[in-house]
Design a protein around this motif. Sequence first.
Motif, mmCIF file in Angstrom:
data_model
loop_
_atom_site.group_PDB
_atom_site.id
_atom_site.type_symbol
_atom_site.label_atom_id
_atom_site.label_comp_id
_atom_site.label_asym_id
_atom_site.label_seq_id
_atom_site.Cartn_x
_atom_site.Cartn_y
_atom_site.Cartn_z
ATOM 1 N N LEU A 1 0.833 -1.205 0.000
ATOM 2 C CA LEU A 1 0.000 0.000 0.000
ATOM 3 C C LEU A 1 0.867 1.255 0.000
ATOM 4 O O LEU A 1 1.888 1.314 0.686
ATOM 5 N N GLU A 2 0.441 2.244 -0.748
ATOM 6 C CA GLU A 2 1.130 3.533 -0.766
ATOM 7 C C GLU A 2 0.862 4.241 0.565
ATOM 8 O O GLU A 2 -0.275 4.550 0.906
ATOM 9 N N SER A 3 1.923 4.509 1.317
ATOM 10 C CA SER A 3 1.764 5.163 2.624
ATOM 11 C C SER A 3 1.459 6.643 2.428
ATOM 12 O O SER A 3 2.179 7.341 1.707
ATOM 13 N N PRO A 4 0.403 7.159 3.072
ATOM 14 C CA PRO A 4 0.037 8.573 2.905
ATOM 15 C C PRO A 4 1.046 9.556 3.483
ATOM 16 O O PRO A 4 1.174 10.676 2.997
ATOM 17 N N LEU A 5 1.787 9.147 4.534
ATOM 18 C CA LEU A 5 2.736 10.047 5.177
ATOM 19 C C LEU A 5 4.128 9.431 5.217
ATOM 20 O O LEU A 5 4.279 8.235 5.492
ATOM 21 N N ASP A 6 5.131 10.265 4.994
ATOM 22 C CA ASP A 6 6.520 9.806 5.059
ATOM 23 C C ASP A 6 7.062 10.084 6.469
ATOM 24 O O ASP A 6 7.942 10.920 6.668
ATOM 25 N N VAL A 7 6.514 9.367 7.442
ATOM 26 C CA VAL A 7 6.912 9.531 8.843
ATOM 27 C C VAL A 7 7.171 8.150 9.437
ATOM 28 O O VAL A 7 6.371 7.226 9.254
#
Length: 423
Positions: free
Chosen positions: A377-383
């Motif tokens: 899944l494409e992660s919505p946040l790069d954290v």
Amino acid sequence: MGVSDEEKIRSTARFLATILIGGVVIGVSLLGLSSKLHFPFPSSLCSSNDKKRKKGCVRVYMDGCFDMMHYGHCNALRQARALGDQLVVGVVSDPEIIANKGPPVTPLNERMIMVNGVKWVDEVIPDAPYAITEDFMKKLFDEYNIDFIIHGDDPCVLPDGTDAYALAKKAGRYKQIKRTEGVSSTDIVGRMLLCVRERPISDSNNHSSLQRQFSHGHSQKFEDGGSGSGTRVSHFLPTSRRIVQFSNGKGPRPDARIIYIDGAFDLFHAGHVEILRVARELGDFLLVGIHNDQTVSATRGAHRPIMNLHERSLSVLACRYVDEVIIGAPWEVSKDMIITFNISLVVHGTVAENHDFQKETSNPYDVPISMGIFKILESPLDVTTTTIIRRIVSNHEAYQKRNEKKAASEKRYYEDKTYVSGD
């Protein structure tokens, strides 16, 4: 002395009326209980779309910075929600935090994601003031139809030494809950700094000073990491009651599409909440596997995890997108596990501490991949957890100033308390 027929009729009528009224009371009580058990749906007396519909609906308000949000914050929101039918949460703005405490570790947008993701929260007010002012209190009562303002039994003192909730108390609209002991943002910062193994020599003294400052008087225990340093031991003592309080208490339907995602979920943050939201949208039931401490240490280093297994489990359980967790999930997703839990799809985010599993000889997702039920899944946040640690380390002097007073007050708080709770 005999009883007339008329008296018998009146007596019977009174008895029947009592039974009927009692039945109505019991029925209403059961309906009220049902509404609380089936959160997040609001009570039938409250409309989630109509703030003005106040009669019979108790709306409570709680605010906070919710910086580096942890299970203690979640437990406070759970307790607050139990005092009413709907919980409205105010998230303090970045400028207000800077003015009263110093720079926040997590910006407002991430803190909003975290609070919105807690299953006991019905409504969120962004950019809330740090102190309950006369104007804001009037707005809460008039516009948001708030009945009571809630805060924990730990002190909340403004820079001038006054109580931030003095006006609410004076108005008689204040209620207090118990603080969840054994965890605080200050304590977690200390754990993070202790997990940083490689430091520039020029910064070593500053880091050591900051670590001592964040320990705020707790007994400092270490586990041998083989390098002369170690991870902070948590003060959290898990109980079955706390796990039940955080759990949904219901399983999937027989025909439910069950989504499975696993990980460390260490230092639960906005990136975790967002990937869980995306995963939940793919099915009817989200099952989350939480790796045990030994597995996390083996894959991410001896100084991880920062939060222990039960702390991490409570944080995940508090998320509204999560239906159930496996506490101490296996590293490899086996066929037996897929069959046992009736898993329809196994997912993994694009943003993670590492993606070494894709290079390993024994991929933990080999089985779901071979079965055609694995999806990235494409992660919505790069954290990530490392992102949060880097924020602390890169600006440690500012956080030291921010937490000096808080650390002292927390030390006094712990020393003064003889009963450890957090109902």
